[in-house]
Design an enzyme around this catalytic site. Sequence first.
Site, PDB file in Angstrom:
ATOM      1  N   SER A  61       8.993 104.939  92.877  1.00 15.18           N
ATOM      2  CA  SER A  61       8.560 104.893  91.491  1.00 15.18           C
ATOM      3  C   SER A  61       9.936 104.976  90.623  1.00 15.18           C
ATOM      4  O   SER A  61      11.067 105.110  90.977  1.00 15.18           O
ATOM      5  CB  SER A  61       8.055 106.319  91.206  1.00 15.18           C
ATOM      6  OG  SER A  61       6.933 106.753  91.890  1.00 15.18           O
TER       7      SER A  61
HETATM    8  N1  SAH Z   1       7.292 109.493  95.829  1.00 20.06           N
HETATM    9  C1  SAH Z   1       7.778 108.035  96.555  1.00 20.06           C
HETATM   10  C2  SAH Z   1       7.084 106.849  95.730  1.00 20.06           C
HETATM   11  C3  SAH Z   1       5.712 106.815  96.220  1.00 20.06           C
HETATM   12  S1  SAH Z   1       4.840 105.190  96.324  1.00 20.06           S
HETATM   13  C4  SAH Z   1       9.386 107.899  96.220  1.00 20.06           C
HETATM   14  O1  SAH Z   1      10.049 108.759  95.629  1.00 20.06           O
HETATM   15  O2  SAH Z   1       9.736 107.009  96.763  1.00 20.06           O
HETATM   16  C5  SAH Z   1       3.439 106.102  97.175  1.00 20.06           C
HETATM   17  C6  SAH Z   1       3.518 106.479  98.512  1.00 20.06           C
HETATM   18  O3  SAH Z   1       2.314 106.968  98.721  1.00 20.06           O
HETATM   19  C7  SAH Z   1       3.607 105.213  99.541  1.00 20.06           C
HETATM   20  O4  SAH Z   1       4.770 105.519 100.326  1.00 20.06           O
HETATM   21  C8  SAH Z   1       2.156 105.213 100.278  1.00 20.06           C
HETATM   22  O5  SAH Z   1       2.352 104.801 101.553  1.00 20.06           O
HETATM   23  C9  SAH Z   1       1.999 106.608 100.114  1.00 20.06           C
HETATM   24  N2  SAH Z   1       0.395 107.147 100.362  1.00 20.06           N
HETATM   25  C10 SAH Z   1      -0.656 106.187 100.036  1.00 20.06           C
HETATM   26  N3  SAH Z   1      -1.781 107.008 100.458  1.00 20.06           N
HETATM   27  C11 SAH Z   1      -1.253 108.088 101.053  1.00 20.06           C
HETATM   28  C12 SAH Z   1      -1.894 109.047 101.787  1.00 20.06           C
HETATM   29  N4  SAH Z   1      -3.258 109.249 101.860  1.00 20.06           N
HETATM   30  N5  SAH Z   1      -1.137 110.111 102.347  1.00 20.06           N
HETATM   31  C13 SAH Z   1       0.043 110.103 102.322  1.00 20.06           C
HETATM   32  N6  SAH Z   1       0.668 109.297 101.898  1.00 20.06           N
HETATM   33  C14 SAH Z   1       0.196 108.212 101.169  1.00 20.06           C
END
Ligand code: SAH
Length: 223
Positions: A61
Amino acid sequence: MDFEFKRRRLVESLVREGVLRSEGVIRAMLKVPRECFVLKEYKEWAYIDSPLPILCDQTISAPHMCAIMCEALELDVGMQVLEIGTGSGYHAALCAEIVAPSGSKSNGFVVTVEYFTELAKFARDNLEKTGYNDRVYVINADGSRGIGAKERFDRILVTAAAPTVPKPLLEALKPQGLLVIPVGTRFSQVLLKVKKRPDGSLSVENLGSCIFVSLRGRYGFEY
Ligand code: SAH
């Protein structure tokens, strides 16, 4: 490349814009090295205020979004935090630096859940490199279902867009707890701040529009 200089300049601009306000969040943003959580080829862009690609078509993000969410969460030393969507591990490290500052004896910690095995490994490596693996625990699972256990958290953040607030996450929130989550369609969302009152009822505040990658799994969007 002077990452520390760039980091300070970014934090100062987020303070000027009024995005960063509280001492704990500012200190954490100055401390956690974002350059260690992006792919090698993006290191030199680690301090532009923008999301960047990571593995599995996901993104880390933008710094201002991490700041907005950390401020909204009203994090404090000693809290227990659950993050859904580990990605690079950067946002989890920021939360950890606030609830368990480096060098303190605070027992605050962060549990973070990642859907993709490859990203869970990427995040674990990044967290180990930067020394946050003693306060951040990465789980490779569908975090939309919560973490199953009877564990309850003071704060929950979801860093992927959900169609609705997943019920298991509301259950995982302690009374007086706060949950911050983007809710909407795959293409645009609003950031919601949900508070669980002492009697278990909920109040919801809309913090404005945002765009996140989609939440997958049981309570996410269909793939
Ligand atoms: N917080 C992260 C960025 C998030 S991007 C950082 O600091 O880099 C969103 C993330 O959520 C992605 O890695 C994606 O794979 C994950 N994601 C999506 N659906 C999910 C789920 N059901 N459970 C866990 N992670 C999930």
